[in-house]
Motif scaffolding. Structure first.
Motif, PDB file in Angstrom:
ATOM      1  N   UNK A 148      15.545  14.944  -7.646  1.00 55.86           N
ATOM      2  CA  UNK A 148      16.029  16.309  -7.439  1.00 55.86           C
ATOM      3  C   UNK A 148      16.624  16.486  -6.050  1.00 55.86           C
ATOM      4  N   UNK A 149      16.357  15.549  -5.159  1.00 62.26           N
ATOM      5  CA  UNK A 149      16.912  15.614  -3.804  1.00 62.26           C
ATOM      6  C   UNK A 149      18.075  14.649  -3.621  1.00 62.26           C
ATOM      7  N   UNK A 150      18.589  14.141  -4.726  1.00 63.11           N
ATOM      8  CA  UNK A 150      19.825  13.377  -4.674  1.00 63.11           C
ATOM      9  C   UNK A 150      19.701  11.877  -4.677  1.00 63.11           C
ATOM     10  N   UNK A 151      18.472  11.337  -4.704  1.00 61.34           N
ATOM     11  CA  UNK A 151      18.311   9.888  -4.661  1.00 61.34           C
ATOM     12  C   UNK A 151      18.759   9.240  -5.968  1.00 61.34           C
ATOM     13  N   UNK A 152      19.200   8.003  -5.856  1.00 60.35           N
ATOM     14  CA  UNK A 152      19.492   7.171  -7.026  1.00 60.35           C
ATOM     15  C   UNK A 152      18.242   6.329  -7.279  1.00 60.35           C
TER      16      UNK A 152
END
Length: 316
Positions: free
Chosen positions: A44-48
């Protein structure tokens, strides 16, 4: 060091509005429990996130629920830590892609299993909790960027037992499920110590974390109903209350993204805090036992682990 994080805060409390866009993370056991919450908090914080799971089809439904909230992405890959062949196949596939990692989180595990062996003939808990991750991480070292971290989940249960380096597979001793679990969790900390020593000059730091007592996960699936009830009641008496899954996963993301790398490298943490050696015989006390941080035992376990997986590793 005081990081001003309360021990019962959640992953969202710890990470706050941190932006993890551009971070690539490998997470074992991503499909349920602590792993699923860790996956969610990062995605949800953009990590892959690359979620390594034993049954991708089963995990896919759980992961799909994250899609609406995630600005990052989650990809599932197959990994059976009870099979060194599966570990090698997973690593080979990731190496073939060549995409580097910022964080590897060794989250998957089993607890208090009946006596058994992995497909390679190793005691089940040592094989899955330690040896599978030992081989996986070492094979993937070429993909670790300078500045990356490896987070290895251990447990307060390491205080139950040191690992018998002369008989790690319980071939000459009577098997005890909890002693075997404690030994495997000690192995996790010893692996942290030696791997951090070997990788720190490459700019990679390695940390061990105890998530706390979280009873609402699949980790307890091997217990009988009676044993599970006794376990929950005993832990409640010791800790007053058990942690929720978001609280349990908080120390993982704290060590991976929040705490300074040089602080957590080669160390043991719980409740989003670092702890020095505590050799009290009380299992529930905070902090690592001295045998879990012994550099000589860590080096010896490394050699034994190489022999058990049939492969040596030199990162010079």
């Amino acid at each position: 060091m005081d990081y001003q994080i309360e021990k019962d805060q959640t992953t969202d409390d710890v990470l706050g509005d941190m932006d993890l866009t551009g971070k690539r993370v490998l997470l074992t056991g991503a499909g349920a429990g602590l792993g699923l919450e860790t996956c969610r908090a990062m995605a949800v914080r953009g990590a892959e996130v690359i979620g390594a799971v034993r049954d991708p089809d089963k995990a896919r439904a759980a992961i799909a629920q994250l899609a609406g909230d995630a600005s990052g992405s989650v990809e599932l890959v197959k990994l059976d830590l009870a099979s060194l062949q599966s570990v090698r196949q997973c690593a080979d596939a990731l190496l073939a892609k060549g995409a580097p990692f910022d964080v590897i989180i060794c989250n998957a595990g089993v607890m208090a299993t009946p006596q058994g062996k992995t497909s390679d003939g190793h005691e089940t808990q040592l094989g899955i909790n330690h040896l599978g991750h030992f081989l996986l991480v070492n094979l993937l070292v070429p993909l670790l960027r300078s500045g990356s971290r490896v987070i290895i989940l251990s447990s307060m249960a390491h205080r139950l037992a040191d690992i018998d380096l002369d008989d790690p597979n319980f071939e000459r001793r009577s098997y005890d499920a909890w002693m075997a679990y404690g030994a495997a969790k000690t192995a996790n900390v010893l692996f942290t110590v030696e791997l951090d020593k070997r990788l720190r000059d490459r700019g990679v730091r390695v940390a061990a974390v105890h998530p706390g007592v979280v009873t609402d996960t699949a980790l307890t699936r091997h217990m009988s109903r009676e044993d599970y009830s006794a376990f929950v009641n005993a832990e409640r008496d010791i800790h007053h209350r058990n942690k929720s899954i978001p609280e349990g996963a908080a120390t993982t993301v704290w060590a991976a993204f929040v705490a300074p790398a040089d602080d957590v490298g080669g160390r043991y943490s719980q409740d989003c805090q670092l702890f020095d050696v505590n050799d009290s015989q009380v299992v529930s006390n905070h902090g690592p036992r001295a045998y879990a941080l012994d550099p000589d035992r860590a080096a010896r376990l490394w050699t034994i682990s190489e022999q058990m997986v049939g492969q040596s590793f030199d990162f010079a």
